[in-house]
Structure formats: structure tokens, C-alpha cells
Design an enzyme around this catalytic site. Structure first.
Site, PDB file in Angstrom:
ATOM      1  N   THR A  12       1.202  22.566   9.285  1.00  0.00           N
ATOM      2  CA  THR A  12       1.112  23.934   9.809  1.00  0.00           C
ATOM      3  C   THR A  12       2.477  24.554  10.050  1.00  0.00           C
ATOM      4  O   THR A  12       2.620  25.780  10.003  1.00  0.00           O
ATOM      5  CB  THR A  12       0.285  23.913  11.110  1.00  0.00           C
ATOM      6  N   THR A  92       0.323  18.154  12.168  1.00  0.00           N
ATOM      7  CA  THR A  92       0.091  17.495  13.459  1.00  0.00           C
ATOM      8  C   THR A  92      -1.103  16.535  13.451  1.00  0.00           C
ATOM      9  O   THR A  92      -1.213  15.689  14.324  1.00  0.00           O
ATOM     10  CB  THR A  92      -0.124  18.539  14.577  1.00  0.00           C
TER      11      THR A  92
END
Ligand code: ASP
Length: 329
Positions: A12, A92
Site C-alpha cells: 500500500t 503490511t
């Protein structure tokens, strides 16, 4: 200024959305490392940065092969006198796993810092730029030496052994349950409050030079009325080890003890971890490990226990030695 290499793997932090208010519906792993770095002008003032687009993945697509290559690349970079530290940008979702793997195989005291972001680069108040700035601060800091692979997001510093993602969407998602984070990065200064106790990086017995491939180890999630079919299927599919994400203190039903006991006798190493999210799985606590010949995972969560078991299996099949490794790393 220190010389820091940024290795980008996607996620991301390199994500893009068509709307600046979109925080979950976006495409990850789009921006290149140079796009990301060029958007953070203060980076130029804190380190000499070189960058490599190592892979471009959503971290759900991370593989053992990429791990091995990444660890080899980091090790060879850190062997160079002129390289002071490495930052790895990462999605993540599996960041904690890559961080712990590197913590166990990169044999260097120099800083290695993993960093990601919860909001894509196009989002209002995206977190990637500050997180990456903090990661470069950490990789450049003498205070980060010898502390193993570090993780930073949201102005906090974590130990890769214990850190875990705890919330699907919030920026404050990375936590170190029970024992707490290492510290903070505030206004470009790292503040450390504790040291890792377990073996890591420069103390490792699993240097990447010795690891050719990783054996298959699967995780079985414990629940009420577990029939044991998934554990049997994993063993039949060739798993060399199983991590049981057990109930409470790595507990399991009488039926699962029998199922896993039979699998163990077939030569599959069984490690008891827990689905609880924190705390120690004690040897011979909820389950008689001596009788069933199981291994207790200590306080490693199932996904970290899986990594340590894979590395242990590259060196030994002795239950006593594998249990000792779980108390040590
Ligand atoms: N799906 C993304 C990834 O792990 C999530 C993130 O980076 O926050 O690659």
C-alpha cells in the site's frame, strides 16, 4: 550523511486510488520506489539514498523464493563497508513475517528496517511518506545497530519477533502485544526503551548463506469440533511440520491430540502455538508435550512459529534441539 539502500517490494505504500478519500478500495504495488522517494523531499537531507525496485507485489503474494533472494541481497549490501543500513518497503499484510524471517537469517549488526503504510499514496493524510522518513532515520541511526530487524509505522518502533498487525484498516495497527514496542521516532529522533533478548541477526545459526530452500510447514487453526481433516491433508500433501494455532495455552481437544499424535509419529514436527494473540504457550502446560512429542512455541504467534520451524528444520529433526531453538530465538 549515512548511505542507506531502500529496497521496494510493493504494498500500500506504493498504492494508488482514484479517490483521495478511499482508504481500502485501491490498487497496491503501483508506484515505483523512485516515485515514492521523489515525493518525500526531506529524505535528501537525512541520508544518501540509493534505491532498488526489488519486486512489485501485494504482500499477500510474497513467497519463500522472494524471501531467500531478498535476504541474500540485503546480506550482500550490508557486507559493503559503504552501506550503513537497509530499508525495505513492504505491504503490511505479511510485513511481520518477512521482518521476522530477515531477523533470523541476515547476519549483520547494521540496521535493517521494514516499513509500510495503511493508506495509499493518493489518500488524504496518507501515512507512507512519514513512515518511510522515519524508517530512513532509523536505518541511519547508531542506536539501531545490533537490535535485529526493526519495523516502523505510525511513529513507533517494533521488534520484528513480536510485532503483529492487529487491525485491518487503522493506521495504528502494528502492535507488540504484552511486551510493548521498542520506542518511538519523534521529529526525526529515535527513542528506544528496550532491547531484544532473543537471538537475532548477527547471533543467528541460520545465516542466509546456509539456506538453500525452506521446507513446507503449514498452519492449522484450532476451533471447536475440529475434525482434524485439514491437519491430515497437510501431512498427506508433504508438510514437514505443522503449527497448531491452538486454543488458549495451545490447547486442543482429545481428538486433535490423537490426530496430531499420529501425524507426529509419521515424522511431521508439530508445534503448538495459540490463536489467542499474546502470551506464552508453555511446555507440558495445557498439553503433555513429553507424551505426544510436540514442541511448545513460547510466545511466537502461529505465523512466526511457522518461520522459526522452517529454519530449524533446515538444520535438525531432533525434537530436543527444535524445542531449544524455540526458547532461544
Ligand atoms: N494488501 C496490502 C499488502 O499487504 C496491504 C498493505 O500494504 O497495507 O500488500
Amino acid at each position: 550523511m549515512k548511505n542507506i539502500v531502500v529496497l521496494a517490494t510493493g504494498g500500500t505504500i506504493a498504492g494508488v486510488s482514484t479517490s483521495s478519500t478511499d482508504t481500502t478500495g485501491y490498487r497496491s504495488a503501483i508506484l515505483t520506489v523512485d516515485d515514492i522517494i521523489s515525493q518525500i523531499s526531506p529524505l535528501k537531507t537525512i541520508a544518501n539514498i540509493t534505491s532498488e525496485q526489488f519486486v512489485q507485489l501485494d504482500s499477500a503474494d510474497m513467497t519463500h523464493e522472494v524471501w531467500l533472494e531478498l535476504a541474500r541481497r540485503i546480506s550482500s549490501l550490508l557486507e559493503r563497508e559503504e552501506v550503513d543500513g537497509v530499508v525495505v518497503t513492504h505491504g503490511t499484510d505479511t510485513l511481520e513475517e518477512t521482518a521476522y524471517f530477515l531477523n533470523l537469517v541476515v547476519n549483520s549488526e547494521k540496521p535493517v528496517v521494514l516499513v509500510g503504510a495503511m493508506r495509499p499514496s493518493t489518500s488524504l493524510s496518507c501515512d507512507g511518506p512519514m513512515n518511510l522518513y522515519n524508517a530512513v532515520i532509523l536505518a541511519s541511526s547508531p542506536q539501531s545497530w545490533g537490535k535485529g530487524v526493526l519495523v516502523t509505522l505510525n511513529d513507533t518502533i517494533h521488534c520484528s519477533r513480536e510485532v503483529t498487525k492487529t487491525n485491518t484498516a487503522l493506521q495504528d495497527t502494528f502492535k507488540t502485544p504484552d511486551v510493548g514496542n521498542f520506542g518511538y521516532v519523534v521529529d526525526g529522533t529515535p527513542y528506544f526503551y528496550r532491547m531484544p533478548i532473543r537471538k537475532h541477526t548477527y547471533m543467528t545459526s541460520f545465516p542466509i548463506e546456509k539456506i538453500k530452500e525452506l521446507p513446507q510447514v503449514d498452519i492449522i487453526y484450532g476451533h471447536v469440533n475440529d475434525r482434524g481433516t485439514l491437519a491430515c491433508a497437510a501431512a498427506e500433501a508433504g508438510a514437514k511440520g505443522l503449527v497448531y494455532a491452538g486454543l488458549g495455552n495451545g490447547n486442543m481437544s482429545k481428538h486433535m491430540k490423537d490426530v496430531l499424535g499420529v501425524i507426529q509419529k509419521q515424522g511431521v514436527i508439530v508445534v503448538r502455538s495459540t490463536r489467542v494473540g499474546s502470551g506464552v504457550v508453555t511446555r507440558n502446560g495445557a498439553v503433555d508435550d513429553d507424551q505426544y512429542r510436540f514442541i511448545a512455541a513460547d510466545n511466537l504467534n502461529p505465523q512466526k512459529a511457522r518461520i522459526l520451524l522452517m529454519l530449524a528444520l533446515t538444520q535438525t529433526a531432533s525434537l530436543e534441539e527444535i524445542q531449544a531453538i524455540f526458547w532461544e530465538y
